[in-house]
Design a protein around this motif. Sequence first.
Motif, PDB file in Angstrom:
ATOM      1  N   VAL A  94       0.854  -1.196   0.000  1.00  6.58           N
ATOM      2  CA  VAL A  94       0.000   0.000   0.000  1.00  6.58           C
ATOM      3  C   VAL A  94       0.881   1.235   0.000  1.00  6.58           C
ATOM      4  N   GLU A  95       0.610   2.148  -0.913  1.00  5.72           N
ATOM      5  CA  GLU A  95       1.252   3.462  -0.904  1.00  5.72           C
ATOM      6  C   GLU A  95       0.174   4.515  -0.680  1.00  5.72           C
ATOM      7  N   VAL A  96       0.356   5.336   0.358  1.00  4.51           N
ATOM      8  CA  VAL A  96      -0.545   6.452   0.637  1.00  4.51           C
ATOM      9  C   VAL A  96       0.073   7.679  -0.012  1.00  4.51           C
ATOM     10  N   VAL A  97      -0.673   8.313  -0.914  1.00  7.08           N
ATOM     11  CA  VAL A  97      -0.108   9.319  -1.815  1.00  7.08           C
ATOM     12  C   VAL A  97       0.312  10.587  -1.081  1.00  7.08           C
ATOM     13  N   SER A  98       1.513  11.060  -1.433  1.00  4.47           N
ATOM     14  CA  SER A  98       2.021  12.351  -0.981  1.00  4.47           C
ATOM     15  C   SER A  98       2.279  13.221  -2.213  1.00  4.47           C
ATOM     16  N   THR A  99       3.048  14.280  -2.033  1.00  4.17           N
ATOM     17  CA  THR A  99       3.315  15.197  -3.145  1.00  4.17           C
ATOM     18  C   THR A  99       4.075  14.532  -4.284  1.00  4.17           C
ATOM     19  N   ASN A 100       4.777  13.442  -3.992  1.00  2.00           N
ATOM     20  CA  ASN A 100       5.506  12.710  -5.041  1.00  2.00           C
ATOM     21  C   ASN A 100       4.607  11.640  -5.675  1.00  2.00           C
ATOM     22  N   TRP A 101       3.384  12.014  -6.001  1.00  2.00           N
ATOM     23  CA  TRP A 101       2.379  11.050  -6.458  1.00  2.00           C
ATOM     24  C   TRP A 101       2.779  10.323  -7.743  1.00  2.00           C
ATOM     25  N   ARG A 102       3.587  10.958  -8.562  1.00  4.52           N
ATOM     26  CA  ARG A 102       3.991  10.305  -9.816  1.00  4.52           C
ATOM     27  C   ARG A 102       4.772   9.022  -9.559  1.00  4.52           C
ATOM     28  N   ASP A 103       5.538   8.991  -8.474  1.00  7.33           N
ATOM     29  CA  ASP A 103       6.266   7.765  -8.135  1.00  7.33           C
ATOM     30  C   ASP A 103       5.297   6.610  -7.889  1.00  7.33           C
ATOM     31  N   ASP A 104       4.203   6.881  -7.153  1.00  8.51           N
ATOM     32  CA  ASP A 104       3.236   5.830  -6.822  1.00  8.51           C
ATOM     33  C   ASP A 104       2.491   5.342  -8.051  1.00  8.51           C
ATOM     34  N   TRP A 138      -2.170  -1.281  -3.637  1.00  8.57           N
ATOM     35  CA  TRP A 138      -3.157  -0.226  -3.428  1.00  8.57           C
ATOM     36  C   TRP A 138      -2.481   1.138  -3.492  1.00  8.57           C
ATOM     37  N   ILE A 139      -3.123   2.083  -4.174  1.00  9.67           N
ATOM     38  CA  ILE A 139      -2.735   3.486  -4.133  1.00  9.67           C
ATOM     39  C   ILE A 139      -3.870   4.242  -3.458  1.00  9.67           C
ATOM     40  N   VAL A 140      -3.596   4.812  -2.279  1.00 10.70           N
ATOM     41  CA  VAL A 140      -4.616   5.505  -1.491  1.00 10.70           C
ATOM     42  C   VAL A 140      -4.406   7.004  -1.653  1.00 10.70           C
ATOM     43  N   ASP A 141      -5.213   7.621  -2.505  1.00  9.78           N
ATOM     44  CA  ASP A 141      -5.072   9.051  -2.812  1.00  9.78           C
ATOM     45  C   ASP A 141      -6.166   9.825  -2.079  1.00  9.78           C
ATOM     46  N   TYR A 142      -6.005   9.948  -0.752  1.00 13.17           N
ATOM     47  CA  TYR A 142      -7.050  10.529   0.102  1.00 13.17           C
ATOM     48  C   TYR A 142      -7.247  12.025  -0.130  1.00 13.17           C
ATOM     49  N   ALA A 143      -6.217  12.718  -0.638  1.00 15.87           N
ATOM     50  CA  ALA A 143      -6.291  14.168  -0.854  1.00 15.87           C
ATOM     51  C   ALA A 143      -6.398  14.531  -2.328  1.00 15.87           C
ATOM     52  N   LYS A 184      -9.548   8.858  -4.470  1.00 17.52           N
ATOM     53  CA  LYS A 184      -9.832   7.493  -4.905  1.00 17.52           C
ATOM     54  C   LYS A 184      -8.818   6.522  -4.312  1.00 17.52           C
ATOM     55  N   LEU A 185      -9.283   5.304  -4.090  1.00 14.16           N
ATOM     56  CA  LEU A 185      -8.404   4.207  -3.728  1.00 14.16           C
ATOM     57  C   LEU A 185      -8.361   3.254  -4.910  1.00 14.16           C
ATOM     58  N   SER A 186      -7.183   3.071  -5.471  1.00 13.61           N
ATOM     59  CA  SER A 186      -7.012   2.221  -6.649  1.00 13.61           C
ATOM     60  C   SER A 186      -6.379   0.900  -6.235  1.00 13.61           C
ATOM     61  N   GLU A 195      -0.048  -8.747 -15.802  1.00 12.65           N
ATOM     62  CA  GLU A 195      -0.304  -7.317 -15.964  1.00 12.65           C
ATOM     63  C   GLU A 195      -1.304  -6.851 -14.918  1.00 12.65           C
ATOM     64  N   TYR A 196      -1.162  -5.597 -14.500  1.00 14.44           N
ATOM     65  CA  TYR A 196      -2.075  -5.038 -13.515  1.00 14.44           C
ATOM     66  C   TYR A 196      -3.402  -4.635 -14.157  1.00 14.44           C
ATOM     67  N   GLN A 197      -4.482  -5.061 -13.510  1.00 10.52           N
ATOM     68  CA  GLN A 197      -5.823  -4.583 -13.833  1.00 10.52           C
ATOM     69  C   GLN A 197      -6.287  -3.767 -12.629  1.00 10.52           C
ATOM     70  N   VAL A 198      -6.884  -2.608 -12.872  1.00 10.04           N
ATOM     71  CA  VAL A 198      -7.205  -1.696 -11.781  1.00 10.04           C
ATOM     72  C   VAL A 198      -8.700  -1.583 -11.564  1.00 10.04           C
ATOM     73  N   GLN A 199      -9.081  -1.498 -10.292  1.00  7.94           N
ATOM     74  CA  GLN A 199     -10.443  -1.171  -9.891  1.00  7.94           C
ATOM     75  C   GLN A 199     -10.353  -0.023  -8.894  1.00  7.94           C
ATOM     76  N   GLN A 200     -11.177   1.006  -9.108  1.00  4.79           N
ATOM     77  CA  GLN A 200     -11.090   2.196  -8.273  1.00  4.79           C
ATOM     78  C   GLN A 200     -12.336   2.353  -7.409  1.00  4.79           C
ATOM     79  N   PHE A 201     -12.120   2.927  -6.211  1.00  3.54           N
ATOM     80  CA  PHE A 201     -13.192   3.100  -5.245  1.00  3.54           C
ATOM     81  C   PHE A 201     -13.173   4.534  -4.735  1.00  3.54           C
ATOM     82  N   SER A 202     -14.365   5.103  -4.563  1.00  4.69           N
ATOM     83  CA  SER A 202     -14.487   6.459  -4.038  1.00  4.69           C
ATOM     84  C   SER A 202     -15.783   6.576  -3.250  1.00  4.69           C
TER      85      SER A 202
END
Length: 217
Positions: A129-139, A156-161, A176-178, A186-193
């Motif tokens: 799990v990565e909780v997004v900070s200002t360096n969001w491009r890395d995540d 999981w990418i947790v982009d709470y802000a 969103k939480l991806s 390969e990664y398949q993504v599902q997003q939640f908000s």
Amino acid sequence: MVEIQPKKLIFTMIKTLTKPITFDDFIAQYPNIGGRYELHDGIIVEMPKPKGQHSTVTGFLIEELILTIIQMGKRGIWTIPRESIVKSSNAKSGYEPDIIVIDQKAIATEPRWASESIIECAESVKLIVEVVSTNWRDDYFKKRADYEELGIAEYWIVDYAALGGRNFLGNPKEPKLSIYQLIDGEYQVQQFSGDDIIISPTFSAFHQTANQIFQAG
């Protein structure tokens, strides 16, 4: 003669470094660096200091994941270590995830886990799990690509802000939480908000909504 302290020398190296270093050199220096750093394609990168809500969201998720692990009967088998370094498959990067769930049975075969907390095999990892900070491009870009190549089953990418780009969060942007699931390599993504209940392929007993996570604390 002026004596240069080892720690000061390392910080000077980080600031002036132009030639990529190896993963092993990074690990050798890491105990003396202080703070939180990662290796990105041979370059030592300082991680942003977490803000209050970032820390609260991360702590909330750790608590909920531990409860889920217990509910699933995996206590003592799946655990969340305090620190770890995930080595990329090309050995050019090393990441310290905000949260990582490991399989104690699989981690026993990791050659560098006991002595250095290094993870090299995807089979050792149940979730990152990565909780997004200002360096969001890395995540969203770099870590997602490297975790996929390594074979991490769930990310999981947790982009709470809502810090990420509009191509990930929509326009207007919303938190969103991806969840990225590895399918056929390969990664398949599902997003939640909002009030969406999080559906995890691995953690079936996890029943929090996206907003419960984003608004933690």
